[in-house]
Write a protein that holds these residues in place. Structure first.
Motif, short mmCIF file in Angstrom:
data_model
loop_
_atom_site.label_atom_id
_atom_site.label_comp_id
_atom_site.label_asym_id
_atom_site.label_seq_id
_atom_site.Cartn_x
_atom_site.Cartn_y
_atom_site.Cartn_z
N UNK A 165 39.99 56.04 38.79
CA UNK A 165 38.73 55.92 38.06
C UNK A 165 38.57 56.98 36.98
N UNK A 166 39.09 58.19 37.24
CA UNK A 166 39.06 59.20 36.19
C UNK A 166 39.97 58.82 35.04
N UNK A 167 41.19 58.38 35.38
CA UNK A 167 42.11 57.93 34.34
C UNK A 167 41.60 56.69 33.62
N UNK A 168 41.00 55.76 34.40
CA UNK A 168 40.47 54.54 33.80
C UNK A 168 39.37 54.83 32.79
N UNK A 169 38.54 55.83 33.10
CA UNK A 169 37.46 56.20 32.18
C UNK A 169 38.02 56.66 30.85
N UNK A 170 39.08 57.47 30.89
CA UNK A 170 39.68 57.99 29.66
C UNK A 170 40.46 56.90 28.93
N UNK A 171 41.30 56.18 29.66
CA UNK A 171 42.16 55.17 29.04
C UNK A 171 41.33 54.07 28.38
N UNK A 172 40.22 53.67 29.02
CA UNK A 172 39.39 52.59 28.47
C UNK A 172 38.71 52.99 27.17
N UNK A 173 38.72 54.27 26.86
CA UNK A 173 38.18 54.70 25.58
C UNK A 173 39.11 54.41 24.42
N UNK A 174 40.37 54.07 24.72
CA UNK A 174 41.35 53.91 23.65
C UNK A 174 42.08 52.58 23.67
N UNK A 175 42.08 51.88 24.81
CA UNK A 175 42.70 50.56 24.82
C UNK A 175 41.66 49.55 25.31
N UNK A 176 41.89 48.30 24.97
CA UNK A 176 40.95 47.26 25.38
C UNK A 176 40.81 47.24 26.89
N UNK A 177 39.58 47.21 27.38
CA UNK A 177 39.34 47.33 28.82
C UNK A 177 39.77 46.09 29.59
N UNK A 178 39.78 44.93 28.94
CA UNK A 178 40.12 43.70 29.68
C UNK A 178 41.56 43.70 30.20
N UNK A 179 42.59 43.95 29.34
CA UNK A 179 43.94 44.00 29.90
C UNK A 179 44.12 45.16 30.88
N UNK A 180 43.40 46.26 30.64
CA UNK A 180 43.49 47.39 31.57
C UNK A 180 43.03 46.97 32.96
N UNK A 181 41.89 46.27 33.04
CA UNK A 181 41.36 45.85 34.34
C UNK A 181 42.28 44.81 34.97
N UNK A 182 42.83 43.90 34.15
CA UNK A 182 43.76 42.90 34.67
C UNK A 182 44.95 43.58 35.35
N UNK A 183 45.48 44.62 34.71
CA UNK A 183 46.64 45.32 35.25
C UNK A 183 46.27 46.13 36.49
N UNK A 184 45.08 46.73 36.49
CA UNK A 184 44.70 47.63 37.57
C UNK A 184 44.12 46.93 38.79
N UNK A 185 43.73 45.66 38.67
CA UNK A 185 43.18 44.97 39.84
C UNK A 185 44.17 44.91 41.01
N UNK A 186 45.42 44.52 40.77
CA UNK A 186 46.37 44.54 41.90
C UNK A 186 46.56 45.94 42.48
N UNK A 187 46.49 46.96 41.62
CA UNK A 187 46.60 48.34 42.09
C UNK A 187 45.44 48.65 43.04
N UNK A 188 44.25 48.18 42.70
CA UNK A 188 43.09 48.41 43.57
C UNK A 188 43.23 47.68 44.90
N UNK A 189 43.83 46.50 44.87
CA UNK A 189 44.08 45.79 46.14
C UNK A 189 44.99 46.62 47.03
N UNK A 190 46.08 47.14 46.44
CA UNK A 190 47.02 47.93 47.23
C UNK A 190 46.41 49.26 47.65
N UNK A 191 45.59 49.84 46.78
CA UNK A 191 44.91 51.09 47.12
C UNK A 191 43.92 50.88 48.26
N UNK A 192 43.20 49.76 48.23
CA UNK A 192 42.25 49.45 49.31
C UNK A 192 42.99 49.28 50.63
#
Length: 589
Positions: free
Chosen positions: A107-134
């Motif tokens: 979430x800290x990295x996501x906050x920074x990264x989303x300031x510079x790249x489009x948030x939609x592909x970022x969330x698409x890529x990170x959703x599976x990561x969140x599943x595995x993290x959960x």
């Protein structure tokens, strides 16, 4: 016809507002996509003469859509070169050692990264990561997916390129003759909103839903992960190391040693030896990257030469070997082919590749030569046999994509050139260096977004030319003239926020942009605080799953209810709105 022309000429401003109301209703109706509604509205205004030809073509000189498109391509280059994938693997590896630290990193990295790249592909890529993290944390993915979207939205408020909405407003301001926004012009106010949002999210964490009746099945199926086995060669550097400490570009789920499948803590402590088979679930691009690297023997079946091709094969419901182990199916023994991996929609195959029992619609990645692929096509038990479109990551070019994105941001921040020009040059570099192919680059651009922006800019220009903006501003003038600046800022912010919970953020920005500039003229408030309030209000909306694209993504993937967003989003909307308006009122640009 002459009477009609005279009527239109006499009532241009009112007709413009009627058409605007019609566009608004069409957006709410959702019978057509927003881009179609916007193009239709602009077309009607052109047909009625509210917008002339010169002004219509002038819309295409606006820098905002071109900047948005360039940033889509640069984001696509980061994904294509495996940068985002490596980040995801790092997070999952960190989660095994310290789940709480992994959450902070995401979430800290996501906050920074989303300031510079489009948030939609970022969330698409990170959703599976969140599943595995959960899964690693033993919590419901619902407790991570909604915060992921919220953090991505908050990050988009930090810089001018954080969202296409910011760029749309900046383009309208520039078209009106105002001084251009800088990359970090909005950052202080974005930080106020982000700080309030993070604080509110921590407080509201107890209200995040935790039930997940169907999510476990969806955890990997939504990402098209392939179950595979990777055999260690004699000279592999991981030999002699524990599996949990080995330097791998993927997250293993177990290891096969001496014919025994080892999982859990025992697998992580297992000391690797030549011939051990590491079992993993990885996405297609990572699997193809490993195949090209040659470090492991991948999959099961005959060993083939490097000239073999890879095809995708789907098991037919009529296949005679349904429920038989994959390692026993006839074509694996009768033909020189190799199965690299198997994927099952919304379910996890397993426990290992060779022991997986075949189900209808299982998708196999099969390596074979051209003649054997033709034989697979003739097999009535297999359907959809076709050369795979999955390509390997271009990891060797990752440093180029990172430097290009960083360079575009730095050049813009130092005032050396506008973000649009820097991003456009960056697109040329990533294409020439083959970080991303031209077809992939154009596919990464969301055409609907660009068409919507162009069309709504045309609608805004028509409203300005028809006098509709002046009519609205004139009606509001008695109220706005005597209102304090903070009240005017709050009116703009919360109006944009409420509309964006129902309509496209970019559409709201394009609709309200000319009105906000007009309001600044009559209220005596500088235009920049009001334009920034429009940017923030149109983006920072959390109360509905349709309020922002990333909300819609996690709404479907997380199996949320509509009320889940309302319960968490309304307090966040109020809290971030108060923080943003306060910052703008007392620290005006």
């Amino acid at each position: 016809m002459e009477l009609l022309a005279d009527f239109i000429a006499a009532h241009r401003a009112v007709i413009g507002l009627v058409l605007l109301a019609g566009i608004f209703i069409a957006f709410l109706w959702e019978r057509f996509p927003p881009s179609v509604v916007a193009v239709g509205g602009a077309g009607v205004m052109l047909a009625l003469g509210l917008l002339d030809e010169k002004a219509a073509y002038g819309v295409f000189s606006n820098s905002a859509p071109l900047t948005v498109g360039a940033m889509f391509v640069l984001s696509g280059a980061l994904i294509r070169t495996g940068v985002i994938d490596r980040v995801g693997n790092y997070v999952v590896d960190l989660a095994r050692r310290s789940p709480r630290l992994a959450v902070v990193a995401v979430f800290g990295g996501g906050l920074v990264v989303s300031g510079f790249i489009n948030s939609t592909p970022f969330v698409v890529v990170m959703m599976p990561v969140c599943f595995r993290l959960a899964e690693a944390m033993g919590v419901s993915p619902k407790r991570l997916l909604m915060p992921l979207s919220i953090v991505a939205v908050l990050g988009g408020c930090l810089t001018l390129v954080g969202t296409s909405t910011n760029l749309v407003v900046a383009g309208i301001a520039e078209q009106a003759g105002l001084e251009p926004f800088g990359l970090f012009s909005i950052t202080p106010y974005g930080l106020a909103i982000a700080g309030a949002g993070i604080l509110g999210l921590l407080v509201m964490a107890r209200f995040l839903p935790s039930d997940s009746p169907r999510i476990a099945e969806k955890a990997d199926g939504s990402e098209q992960l392939y179950l595979t086995e990777l055999t260690l060669r004699e000279d592999d550097p991981a030999i002699g190391s524990a599996l949990g400490e080995a330097n791998l570009d993927f997250t293993p789920i177990g290891v096969i040693s001496g014919g025994r499948f080892i999982t859990g803590p025992d697998a992580r402590a297992h000391v690797l030896a030549a011939g051990n088979r590491i079992v993993a679930r990885i996405d297609g691009a990572s699997l193809m990257t490993l195949r090209g690297g040659g470090r492991f023997g991948i999959g099961i079946g005959d060993k083939l030469d490097k000239e073999a091709m890879v095809a995708e094969v789907t098991v037919s419901p009529s296949h005679r070997e349904i429920d038989r182990r994959l390692g026993e199916i006839p074509f694996l023994q009768g033909q020189p082919v190799r199965i690299l991996g198997v994927s099952r929609f919304r379910h996890n195959p397993g426990p290992t590749l060779s022991e997986n029992r075949i189900r209808a619609a299982d998708r196999l990645l099969v390596e074979a030569d051209e003649a054997d692929i033709e034989r697979l096509r003739a097999n009535p038990g297999l359907i959809g046999v076709a050369m795979t479109s999955i390509t390997a990551f271009r990891r060797r070019k990752a440093w180029i994509a990172i430097l290009v994105m960083a360079g575009a941001v730095l050049l813009s921040a130092l005032g050396a050139m506008s973000i649009g020009i820097a991003a456009f040059i960056g697109v040329g570099i990533v294409l020439l260096t083959r970080c991303i192919d031209a077809s992939e680059a154009w596919a990464s651009i969301d055409g609907d977004v660009l068409i919507l922006i162009f069309a709504m800019l045309a609608v805004g220009a028509a409203l300005e030319a028809a006098g509709s903006v002046a009519l609205v501003v004139g009606a509001l003038e008695p109220v706005l003239t005597h209102a304090p600046p903070w009240a005017v800022i709050a009116i703009v912010y919360f109006s944009a926020m409420l509309l964006s919970e129902l309509l496209s953020n970019n559409a709201v920005a394009a609709l309200m942009g000319p009105l906000v500039i007009g309001i600044a003229d009559v209220s005596g408030v500088a235009p920049y605080p009001l334009l920034i309030a429009l940017m923030m209000g149109a983006s920072a909306c959390f109360a509905t799953p349709v309020g922002y694209q990333t909300n819609t993504l996690v709404y479907a993937a997380g199996d949320y209810r509509f009320v889940d967003f309302v319960r968490v989003g309304v307090p966040l909307n109020i809290l971030t709105g108060i923080a943003g308006c306060t910052a703008l009122a007392f620290w005006s640009p």
